[in-house]
Design an enzyme around this catalytic site. Structure first.
Site, short mmCIF file in Angstrom:
data_model
loop_
_atom_site.label_atom_id
_atom_site.label_comp_id
_atom_site.label_asym_id
_atom_site.label_seq_id
_atom_site.Cartn_x
_atom_site.Cartn_y
_atom_site.Cartn_z
CD GLU B 450 -2.52 -1.82 0.35
OE1 GLU B 450 -2.73 -1.09 -0.63
OE2 GLU B 450 -2.91 -3.00 0.41
N GLY B 451 1.94 1.23 -0.75
CA GLY B 451 2.84 2.39 -0.80
C GLY B 451 3.98 2.19 0.16
#
Lengths: 600, 600
Positions: B450-451
């Site tokens: 997620e990043g």
């Protein structure tokens, strides 16, 4: 696996032959058979064997742990093949005298050779490390007969060895070792007790396993002063060295670990009655050294083991660095931050600043760590063989001070390097297909075994630096000051400014240690010992990097530019972290003594 | 497992009902059916279900990964049973409006409830998290018909969902997504491409899996502006919501991870020709939102997912803390440093200063992290439902600034907490028998997915703080200043001194951000963005702790003394670490731009 993904031979050559002038050791009598050529030959064969026999089954051993069916322990066959090749190449005994089958290879070269195996497969190389440490202890403290009967078969690669210290209730606290040794009146003893965390405790790799067991002779005082050491083999060894009946050493179970899975880790019961060698109860043990000297004798092995732990941590960090660098050069993803056109070609991730940060950090940790470990190994040689007595003593004293740092710093920062190697790989690094997560899991043991991180802190801040009126602290300050002087003498303003920084931190460290000890009470003085250990570690690494930069001074080329970049990273991005640690050490905040456990 | 080893209900009650006054949310119309009693009921059932249905198979799922036989994926049956119980308790839909089967539970209470499941079994709870995020996105951006056809069966627990963003060549760089969507002229599309790292991508837990797929409509521009989002289910869904024939979404393989092993992670091929729904090539997909809005729509889900990642990291850290505290209270080993008699009784290791250090550090990380996550969740509620418009906007703006920190800080420091939990356990912590090593392995994903950590740094330093003429930075400074004022207003000199420290760091941070951006060039400004992110994280946590200490001010008892000890630890042992980070950020050292990759 390509040996260039295990360690850098270019770096080893620089460290050994430029920086430490290891070839010059050949001028000393014990090493006079040697020279750069023989050292190169040992390094070559190590790189080749590590790549061909150790690396290929590293992941296999991780995925296929030793199995215990209640009768015997089964290892994957590749382990035995690799260890046989290691012994056949003469690497087990290389450091020993000729009379014990060795070639008197200097410790520093041996350490460098062994790093290839640790990088390739730390679990399989663990069996060799244990065997060498076990034999070394016997050579130093055993009788000539014990050497012949126990150490020689190990150095031949026919037998294996362990060190049995911990017990379920005695891990960090060896004072609580409860295994009993009952004298039989004929010079032999019978042992009764349970040992925990015994690596290599049971397997069929060789014809016997020599357990070196810390135990308390009946009637001995409590605490560490009552401990003695016993050679207690899996099969009783006759006076002629013959392998006899099964001793009463029984495998109670295996430990299943996060990593290091190829090294079988066991719970052993001594004298529980499964076997009765000679018809009597208890495991047959022979005293090594004198009664009550067990801890001192074991620490001979332990200090070597601590350097070995640091070396293993470095090796795992080093190969992780090389693998993540290789990945970063090949993996294309994203665009430079100043690229405007989304249709422009993406670049290799090594072009991104944050990836370079993660690579440079790793480089500074693992190359600095390798330098530290090799310097420590050279101190072992100097302590043993330097022609000058004062130099020998100074080497021994410096080695004493550095040992907790050589053990703990790589265990912390080369583990951090493995964490960064995972991160550079992104999602791929989190999968078992890429191998860097295994390096992390293997390395995570190192801050725990052979004296935890906290134990190292107490050893450094509570003993090594302050005993003998602080001579350890003075000596460390003096050697750092010497390097700072040499850095200034280059006339290079960058090196001079680094020297100022390192000198300042060194002075602040000495002040902080003194302030921490102002009360003279260990409980107050050591409350922030871990901050002190970590500050000392970063100071020692900054000194090491400064020393490397002096050696690289005036030399051109990518290799030396790389040293300068990594050194700059360490001096400017890492060393400043020491400031808050020293504030804590000097300030003496008693929070950890004051907090009531019921508040947690 | 005892729920008291998962999370502290006492702490949750303090955070929710004392610190954040969550019971007061019932005054707002959407939550008017609620009050302390219903919130308590949801928390009770969550703790109980997490302990009874999720925790017991956490290690089982880790040791028994999903298997793919080429036909189907098999999970251990406990996962389906647990998810069924979760849905049956109304927890999947609890946050939704009544028309969608929910009870409009505030986000902050839902986050607290869900933390029990993440602490008990982050892998199994992952399926629920994905389902909720998927349905939430559809509720926000789908047509009413899409909501009925796709979101409602998910919220009922009959179907599951995924988010399909990454591709083998497009991980962090979504601009390079290459999956093609070919319009069919009837409003539907056919998808062709390969997706990587898809959690929950294939299994038989429900009757269908709704993949939300980022793809590029043929002819759309390159980069992120050309991306659209498509609902592409495993089985084609009829207009009446019926489950039809197999869509052309095919499992190409499973990823085998370091942790998080109970959540099946897949490589999916879309439109490779294995199936031909309706006789035509390609996977049937329905546009969600508008063409070209894919990234914006996906970021609705992504921002929620990032808070979920932070919450998961905190939950893993929290249970690790409680387990290591429990171990430290029970494990007897060693003596106080001032004990002289080796025969004196050994003590529980919680008595040793260095163990207390490791426990207090964990406590400060996980309790501070939980507070941060719950504050962020309350901002979600405030942004949606606060009666005052300006307050809603301010909540949204603050949430934007905090999101990269809520994602990254727990991923770093609650992972560090798990590392300390292992260390407190010593050798036992390194074994799989004790479970804390699994917590570490599970948590290690969080700085990646997620990043990544580096992506969060660019988001914070490159966008959130500086866009709109730095209003994000100003807002953060303002809320921190408010807390400092309240701390001073207590009249407590300790709190006033903490407030001075936090205020100073906040001011230095603002200065450092401005200095980093002096050139106006992103490449120069963001070279040390990770130092900036980490400094911001510690600043935000120091602010959080100060706020908690204000709430604890004047209140007696072990619980509040514990808060004061952990807060003191954070303010005096952690916050000073920010100094060197800010020096790097402000100094703008360009090392990472200057280093040539050939030097590495």
């Amino acid at each position: 696996m390509d040996p260039d993904l295990l360690l850098s031979r270019r770096d080893l050559d620089f460290l050994l032959f430029d920086w430490l002038d290891v070839a010059g050791l050949a001028a000393r009598p014990p090493y006079s058979e040697h020279g750069r050529e023989t050292f190169d030959a040992f390094l070559d064969v190590s790189a080749e064997l590590a790549a061909s026999h150790f690396a290929p089954h590293n992941a296999v051993g991780d995925a296929n742990e030793p199995q215990f069916d209640g009768e015997r322990v089964t290892l994957i066959p590749e382990i035995g093949v690799a260890l046989r090749a290691f012994a056949d190449a003469g690497l087990l005994s290389a450091g020993m005298a000729e009379e014990h089958g060795g070639v008197q290879l200097p410790a520093v070269v041996q350490q460098a050779c062994f790093a290839w195996f640790q990088a390739a497969n730390v679990s399989t190389s663990g069996y060799s490390l244990l065997a060498m440490a076990n034999a070394n202890l016997m050579l130093a403290h055993g009788t000539p007969e014990q050497v012949t009967r126990f150490a020689v078969p190990i150095l031949d690669g026919r037998w294996f060895g362990t060190m049995c210290l911990s017990e379920p209730q005695a891990g960090s606290s060896l004072a609580d070792v409860a295994t009993r040794a009952v004298p039989q009146g004929d010079g032999t003893y019978r042992l009764f007790g349970n040992k925990m965390w015994i690596s290599g405790g049971e397997h069929d790799l060789g014809d016997n396993i020599v357990h070196l067991v810390l135990a308390r002779v009946e009637g001995a005082p409590p605490g560490v002063k009552g401990l003695s050491l016993f050679a207690t083999p899996k099969f009783v060894v006759g006076e002629d060295g013959s392998v006899g009946e099964r001793n009463d050493v029984v495998l109670a179970g295996l430990n299943h670990k996060m990593g290091f899975r190829g090294t079988v880790n066991t719970v052993l019961n001594f004298g529980e009655g499964t076997h009765r060698p000679g018809g009597a109860p208890g495991a047959v043990g022979e005293l090594v050294g004198e009664e009550g000297s067990g801890l001192a004798v074991m620490f001979h092995m332990m200090n070597e083991a601590r350097i070995g732990v640091g070396a293993g941590a470095v090796a795992l960090g080093y190969t992780g660095y090389l693998r993540s660098l290789d990945y970063a050069r090949g993996r294309v993803q994203g665009r430079p931050l100043d690229a405007r056109d989304p249709a422009s070609a993406p670049v290799a991730i090594v072009e991104h600043a944050d990836v370079r940060r993660m690579l440079l950090a790793q480089k500074s940790y693992v190359e600095g760590g390798l330098a530290l470990v090799l310097r420590a190994a050279l101190l072992v040689d100097d302590k043993r063989t330097h022609p000058d007595t004062a130099h020998r003593e100074r080497a021994g004293a410096l080695l004493d001070v550095l040992t907790p740092i050589v053990k703990s710093w790589p265990s912390q920062w080369c583990l951090a390097a493995n964490d960064l190697a995972i991160q550079v790989h992104g999602g791929y690094g989190y999968t078992r297909e890429y191998g860097v997560e295994q390096l992390y899991r293997d390395n995570r043991l190192n801050p725990i075994h052979e004296g935890t991180h906290g134990i190292q802190a107490q050893d450094l801040l509570g003993r090594k630096l302050v005993q003998a009126r602080g001579s350890g602290l003075d000596l460390l300050g003096a050697v750092i000051a010497e390097t700072c002087e040499r850095a200034r003498a280059t006339g290079d303003p960058t090196l001079a400014s680094y020297a100022d920084q390192v000198g300042d931190v060194s002075a602040s460290f000495a002040t902080a240690v003194a302030r921490a000890w102002e009360s003279g009470e260990p409980r107050r003085a050591l409350v922030n010992a871990t901050s002190g250990l970590e500050a000392a570690g970063h100071l020692v690494l900054a000194w090491t990097w400064l020393d490397l930069l002096v050696a690289a001074h005036g030399r051109a080329g990518d290799f030396f530019d790389g040293k300068r970049a990594a050194g700059r990273y360490f001096l400017t991005h890492e060393l400043p972290k020491v400031g808050p640690m020293l504030d804590l050490l000097a300030g003496g905040d008693q929070l950890f003594n004051e907090v009531d456990p019921v508040w947690l």
